[in-house]
Structures are given as structure tokens and as C-alpha cells.
Motif scaffolding. Structure first.
Motif, mmCIF file in Angstrom:
data_model
loop_
_atom_site.group_PDB
_atom_site.id
_atom_site.type_symbol
_atom_site.label_atom_id
_atom_site.label_comp_id
_atom_site.label_asym_id
_atom_site.label_seq_id
_atom_site.Cartn_x
_atom_site.Cartn_y
_atom_site.Cartn_z
ATOM 1 N N TYR A 127 0.296 0.409 -6.662
ATOM 2 C CA TYR A 127 -0.897 0.229 -5.822
ATOM 3 C C TYR A 127 -1.886 1.371 -6.056
ATOM 4 O O TYR A 127 -3.088 1.139 -6.230
ATOM 5 C CB TYR A 127 -0.488 0.166 -4.346
ATOM 6 C CG TYR A 127 -1.637 -0.065 -3.399
ATOM 7 C CD1 TYR A 127 -1.983 -1.349 -2.978
ATOM 8 C CD2 TYR A 127 -2.385 1.002 -2.905
ATOM 9 C CE1 TYR A 127 -3.031 -1.565 -2.109
ATOM 10 C CE2 TYR A 127 -3.445 0.800 -2.038
ATOM 11 C CZ TYR A 127 -3.762 -0.490 -1.638
ATOM 12 O OH TYR A 127 -4.821 -0.691 -0.774
ATOM 13 N N ASP A 160 -11.571 -1.531 -1.009
ATOM 14 C CA ASP A 160 -10.603 -1.657 0.086
ATOM 15 C C ASP A 160 -10.834 -2.912 0.923
ATOM 16 O O ASP A 160 -9.907 -3.419 1.557
ATOM 17 C CB ASP A 160 -10.661 -0.416 0.980
ATOM 18 C CG ASP A 160 -10.124 0.822 0.273
ATOM 19 O OD1 ASP A 160 -9.392 0.660 -0.723
ATOM 20 O OD2 ASP A 160 -10.442 1.949 0.720
ATOM 21 N N GLU A 174 0.842 -1.198 0.000
ATOM 22 C CA GLU A 174 0.000 0.000 0.000
ATOM 23 C C GLU A 174 0.879 1.251 0.000
ATOM 24 O O GLU A 174 1.824 1.357 0.774
ATOM 25 C CB GLU A 174 -0.923 -0.001 1.222
ATOM 26 C CG GLU A 174 -1.896 1.159 1.249
ATOM 27 C CD GLU A 174 -2.868 1.065 2.398
ATOM 28 O OE1 GLU A 174 -3.613 2.037 2.621
ATOM 29 O OE2 GLU A 174 -2.884 0.021 3.093
#
Length: 300
Positions: free
Chosen positions: A70, A115, A65
Motif C-alpha cells: 500500500y 486518498d 492501509e
């Protein structure tokens, strides 16, 4: 979408089909190939977005992340699937909220779905995303769109009342009574009345909006129908307050007030009536009014 973008999406979709991960395979067994470059993710067709999304979701699961790849994968996923937000948002049209606001709230639900998606469970992304988007929009209408805040149970009761009233009205061709609503919902009539009153707090319109008359003509504003203070009520209140003090005046003072304020005679006319000068009438009026004023101030 540009021809280059369409070709890129089609190529990536084909690559996705040939490289789909199976549960028994590890996502870390081989170096990951670079993600396809999609120049205009918002223009990707829904079918292509559905095929491409698993590839980008898998990359999110294998990339640290905060890394540039990403961020690219996450942002592309969001923009590619905005069509899914528009699809869900259509169910909530004509509810007094702007389309842009509903889409923004739905996009929040989409981001949460991205997410929280677990690529290892091999669940279709839309299976998770649609409930998240729909739930976020429903929560927005429940918590943010009421003109007057009411308890959640009354917000939910409003929805039940609306559905029940519509069903009963269709069955009996008449507006259902409070008792009928209470019977069908299994609630007390007092709870139904409380819910009906609370429903009035869902939305509010400006009193400056125009009235719609017959046809398409506009005549006046809603504010014109709003009542104001009635001067006659103030006068009646003042008269009632003065009554006990008027009773304390002598006969001549009461007659003077009756001629001046009741018969609306001029001071000269009153002087002729009582056989005195206008100057004397003026002094008598001032003295009498001052006496009444002082009595009222002492009473307050």
C-alpha cells in the motif's frame, strides 16, 4: 530516466491496458499480481504516468492501509504525478510566491486526490486531481499570502476589482473611476473604496529595498523616502506649552530669556547690556529656567 526504468514503465503501461477493471468485475476475484517496480517514479513521462496511475489506484483500493505494498503504491502515485502539479502550478507564476512553495501546496492537493479517489466510479484520475491541486493552491493564496489579514469577502472583491479594472481600462484607455467600478460590479461606492483599501494589504515590500532610478542605476533605499519626526514640530509644541508660563515672569526675566535664547547673546554680552556681572546673569538664568521647569512639571 534509466533505460531499465523506461522499460519497466512501458511494460507496466501495457499490462495496465490489458488488465483494466470493468465496473462489473470485482477487484477481489483473483490474487493480485505484484506491482511493477518503478525505480525513479519522478522520471516517468506524463503519458506513462497517466496509463500507470489506474493500476496503482486499483491496488490501493484492494490493499490494507499500512501494508508495505500500500505504501509503495501510494508513494509511487504521488511521485509519478508531480508533473501534474507542475502543470497546474504554472498558472500561478508571477504572483509573488516562490515556485517551491506553490509546488509543495499543489502536492498536498495531489495527495488529497489520491486518498479520496474512488476507483469503482471509473473516473479519469486527472479529472479529480486537477481541481484538487488547483483548489489547494488557490486556498493557499487566499489564506496565507496576504501581508495583512482581511475578511474573505474583501479578498474575493480584490480579485473582482482587478479583473474589472483591467477590462474597463482596455475598453476606455483610462483608469476606471470608483463610480464605474461600482456600476459594473453592482456594488455601492463605499464597498468599492473598502475593497481598494484592503487590496493594499495583499503584499508588503521591505523599505530597505533599493530604489530604481532611470536606466538600471540604483540610488538610495525606499527608507530614504519615509518621513520622520520634524524637530521643528517639537519646538513649536514646546513653545506653545511655555507661553502661559512665560507670561507669569516679570519684565526683566523675559528680557533675559529673549537676549539669551532669542538673540543668542553670551552671558558676558548680556551682562554688558544690563550693566551687571556675568556671574549675576548666570544665577538669574538658572533661577528663571528652574521656575519655568517647575511650572511645567506641576502642569503635567
Amino acid at each position: 530516466m534509466t533505460s531499465n526504468g523506461t522499460t519497466t514503465a512501458a511494460t507496466a503501461a501495457t499490462a495496465r491496458t490489458s488488465t483494466r477493471c470493468r465496473p462489473s468485475e470485482s477487484l477481489h476475484t483473483a490474487p493480485a499480481e505484484p506491482l511493477p517496480l518503478i525505480e525513479e517514479p519522478r522520471c516517468v513521462a506524463p503519458a506513462d504516468a497517466r496509463d500507470l496511475s489506474p493500476l496503482f489506484l486499483e491496488r490501493l483500493a484492494t490493499t490494507e492501509e499500512g501494508a508495505p505494498e500500500y505504501q509503495y503504491a501510494r508513494n509511487t502515485l504521488i511521485e509519478m504525478n508531480l508533473s501534474l502539479v507542475r502543470y497546474v502550478a504554472r498558472r500561478f507564476k508571477n504572483r509573488g510566491e516562490s515556485v517551491e512553495d506553490v509546488l509543495q501546496v499543489g502536492a498536498v492537493g495531489l495527495i488529497k486526490a489520491i486518498d479520496r479517489y474512488d476507483v469503482y466510479r471509473q473516473v479519469e484520475f486527472t479529472t479529480l486531481a486537477v481541481p484538487y491541486i488547483q483548489g489547494e493552491i488557490k486556498r493557499h493564496f487566499r489564506d496565507q499570502t496576504w501581508a495583512v489579514h482581511v475578511p474573505r469577502r474583501l479578498q474575493e472583491l480584490r480579485t473582482d476589482l482587478a479583473r474589472t479594472r483591467e477590462r474597463l481600462a482596455a475598453e476606455g484607455n483610462h483608469e476606471p473611476s470608483t463610480a464605474e467600478l461600482a456600476t459594473h460590479l453592482g456594488l455601492a461606492e463605499d464597498e468599492i473604496l473598502e475593497g481598494l483599501v484592503a487590496s493594499n494589504g495583499y503584499d508588503a515590500d521591505s523599505i530597505d529595498r533599493p530604489l530604481q532610478a532611470s536606466g538600471s542605476k540604483q540610488r538610495g533605499l525606499v527608507a530614504d523616502l519615509v518621513g520622520g519626526n520634524d524637530p521643528a514640530l517639537d519646538l513649536a509644541e514646546h513653545v506653545q506649552a511655555l507661553k502661559p508660563h512665560l507670561a507669569q515672569l516679570d519684565a526683566r526675566e523675559r528680557k533675559l530669556l529673549r537676549l539669551r535664547f532669542g538673540a543668542e547673546m553670551t552671558q558676558a554680552e548680556i551682562g554688558e547690556e544690563l550693566g551687571v556681572t556675568q556671574m549675576q546673569i548666570s544665577r538669574l538664568l538658572n533661577r528663571t529656567c528652574s521656575k519655568l521647569r517647575e511650572s511645567l512639571l506641576i502642569e503635567e
